[in-house]
Motif scaffolding. Sequence first.
Motif, PDB file in Angstrom:
ATOM      1  N   THR A  46       3.761   7.935 -12.864  1.00 28.32           N
ATOM      2  CA  THR A  46       4.013   7.966 -11.414  1.00 28.32           C
ATOM      3  C   THR A  46       3.204   6.851 -10.748  1.00 28.32           C
ATOM      4  O   THR A  46       3.722   6.096  -9.937  1.00 28.32           O
ATOM      5  CB  THR A  46       3.560   9.324 -10.825  1.00 28.32           C
ATOM      6  OG1 THR A  46       4.071  10.333 -11.648  1.00 28.32           O
ATOM      7  CG2 THR A  46       4.009   9.504  -9.397  1.00 28.32           C
ATOM      8  N   CYS A  47       1.918   6.771 -11.130  1.00 27.99           N
ATOM      9  CA  CYS A  47       1.046   5.747 -10.543  1.00 27.99           C
ATOM     10  C   CYS A  47       1.540   4.358 -10.939  1.00 27.99           C
ATOM     11  O   CYS A  47       1.562   3.442 -10.121  1.00 27.99           O
ATOM     12  CB  CYS A  47      -0.393   5.916 -11.030  1.00 27.99           C
ATOM     13  SG  CYS A  47      -0.992   7.598 -11.007  1.00 27.99           S
ATOM     14  N   PHE A  50       4.601   3.349  -8.992  1.00 20.43           N
ATOM     15  CA  PHE A  50       4.245   3.000  -7.612  1.00 20.43           C
ATOM     16  C   PHE A  50       3.684   1.574  -7.555  1.00 20.43           C
ATOM     17  O   PHE A  50       4.132   0.740  -6.768  1.00 20.43           O
ATOM     18  CB  PHE A  50       3.235   3.999  -7.028  1.00 20.43           C
ATOM     19  CG  PHE A  50       2.538   3.465  -5.818  1.00 20.43           C
ATOM     20  CD1 PHE A  50       3.225   3.281  -4.627  1.00 20.43           C
ATOM     21  CD2 PHE A  50       1.205   3.073  -5.871  1.00 20.43           C
ATOM     22  CE1 PHE A  50       2.604   2.729  -3.520  1.00 20.43           C
ATOM     23  CE2 PHE A  50       0.575   2.522  -4.766  1.00 20.43           C
ATOM     24  CZ  PHE A  50       1.275   2.352  -3.591  1.00 20.43           C
ATOM     25  N   THR A 106      -7.339   8.751 -10.594  1.00 24.13           N
ATOM     26  CA  THR A 106      -6.109   9.111  -9.854  1.00 24.13           C
ATOM     27  C   THR A 106      -6.035  10.632  -9.674  1.00 24.13           C
ATOM     28  O   THR A 106      -6.959  11.353 -10.060  1.00 24.13           O
ATOM     29  CB  THR A 106      -4.874   8.643 -10.637  1.00 24.13           C
ATOM     30  OG1 THR A 106      -4.884   9.312 -11.889  1.00 24.13           O
ATOM     31  CG2 THR A 106      -4.863   7.148 -10.838  1.00 24.13           C
ATOM     32  N   GLY A 138      -4.633   9.842  -4.551  1.00 31.50           N
ATOM     33  CA  GLY A 138      -3.779  10.246  -3.432  1.00 31.50           C
ATOM     34  C   GLY A 138      -4.065  11.652  -2.920  1.00 31.50           C
ATOM     35  O   GLY A 138      -3.512  12.073  -1.907  1.00 31.50           O
TER      36      GLY A 138
HETATM   37  S1  SF4 Z   1      -0.723   9.713  -5.295  1.00 30.05           S
HETATM   38 FE1  SF4 Z   1      -1.765  10.264  -7.196  1.00 30.05          FE
HETATM   39  S2  SF4 Z   1      -0.133  10.396  -8.726  1.00 30.05           S
HETATM   40 FE2  SF4 Z   1       0.684   9.299  -6.968  1.00 30.05          FE
HETATM   41  S3  SF4 Z   1       0.386   7.146  -7.426  1.00 30.05           S
HETATM   42 FE3  SF4 Z   1      -1.388   7.826  -6.257  1.00 30.05          FE
HETATM   43  S4  SF4 Z   1      -2.920   8.458  -7.734  1.00 30.05           S
HETATM   44 FE4  SF4 Z   1      -0.956   8.311  -8.809  1.00 30.05          FE
END
Ligand code: SF4
Length: 460
Positions: A46-47, A50, A106, A138
């Motif tokens: 996921t990271c 992104f 993360t 996040g």
């Molecule tokens: S919110 Fe969390 S899971 Fe999503 S990209 Fe950022 S660190 Fe990764």
Amino acid sequence: MTISESKDLTFECETGNYHTFCPISCVAWLYQKIEDSFFLVIGTKTCGYFLQNSMGVMIFAEPRYAMAELEEGDISAQLNDYEELKRLCLQIKRDRNPSVIVWIGTCTTEIIKMDLEGMAPKLESEIGIPIVVARANGLDYAFTQGEDTVLAAMAQRCPSVSTSEINQKESNKFSSLFNFAQKKIQSNEQKLNLVDHQPLVLFGSLPDPVVTQLNLELQKQGITVSGWLPAKRYMELPIIKEGNYVCGVHPFLSRTATTLMRRRKCKLISAPFPIGPDGTRAWIEKICLSLGIEPKGLEEREQQIWDSLTDYLNLVRGKSVFFMGDNLLEVSLARFLIRCGMIVHEIGIPYMDKRYQAAELNLLEETCRKMGTAMPRIVEKPDNYNQIQRIQQLKPDLVITGMAQANPLEARGINTKWSVEFTFAQIHGFSNARDILELVTRPLRRKGNLRELGWNTLIE
Ligand code: SF4
């Protein structure tokens, strides 16, 4: 729903249901700023997705960042985290040989409680490269606050003794040469009329040309900047001693400020941020005041900049703007735009540290009074759904927002400006005020150019 106007700043807090970039995005500008660093983001796909998408074309330029992608085995603790990280860090050392590796924690490392802070010192001594740990996840932070977590961690690594001091203690052999160099520096200082004051370190990552501009502005007042956190290279982190003055250039660095005050025993200069000519002047004045220096020529300098902006000011005067809020630069930008003659309905902001932003909030209030405009409402942790309802009611001339809402709003006839551009554009200092207005007026100018075509609203 009715929206009332207030005579004082009002602070509200909503649900936190809003769009913003994940704080791990800070690797994008920090690896470019700190030239000898390597960023290792320890997270999931996921990271990775992104970062890959948000960084756009930069991804093809062999960036000095990588993902340590956690697998099933890591999460169920079947693999040994320490050994896995050691293998990756050795590979980074072999391929890139950086001066520092920054581990970015993360959401996943938080949830599975991976002890990054515990592992880093051991691995550091084993592989011989400093490892700095920043939890830019996040779960706790928004977008630019990622830089704050990294700088707060780096603030602890700044040396408190200079290498020349160490060398001097070891041997006085070169003292005559050193004296000669000192004399040369002193004569240069006399030429620039530099004042003898307590050391001043500035914090916040800015592109090198902006760093030079701000250094020069302070030099005109006789102030020497002893160093910047971060510097161009990790090896050049500034020397920070107890009692030194520190001052921030970004509104989102409250943790770094706290670390410098509490851990490094520095004195924080609380000033508005150097965004817009009004902010830059107030920032320099506050630094002068704290260092016991009489500021000179700033009023004329500010006026000169305002005069040069007349063409843009004519475009924005009387127009209204709505900040949905996602990067923490909102208060400073709103204050500047109010000074430009705009009306700000709402300042959405992910997180508001009233202590760190105190001087900026005061300047915002002062500016509203001076310009005779209503005080904007400040909405912390905004709710994008509610904000859209308010936008529909207020019909602002411009909405500063993320990409998720920009096109849908445009299709409904509402002008938007993508907020992330303010993070990457050069907006600090006197001479960059033009760039802020260039960004703000672009959608307004485009609308003017396209008006004749007659399809402003595409969706009922
Ligand atoms: S919110 Fe969390 S899971 Fe999503 S990209 Fe950022 S660190 Fe990764």
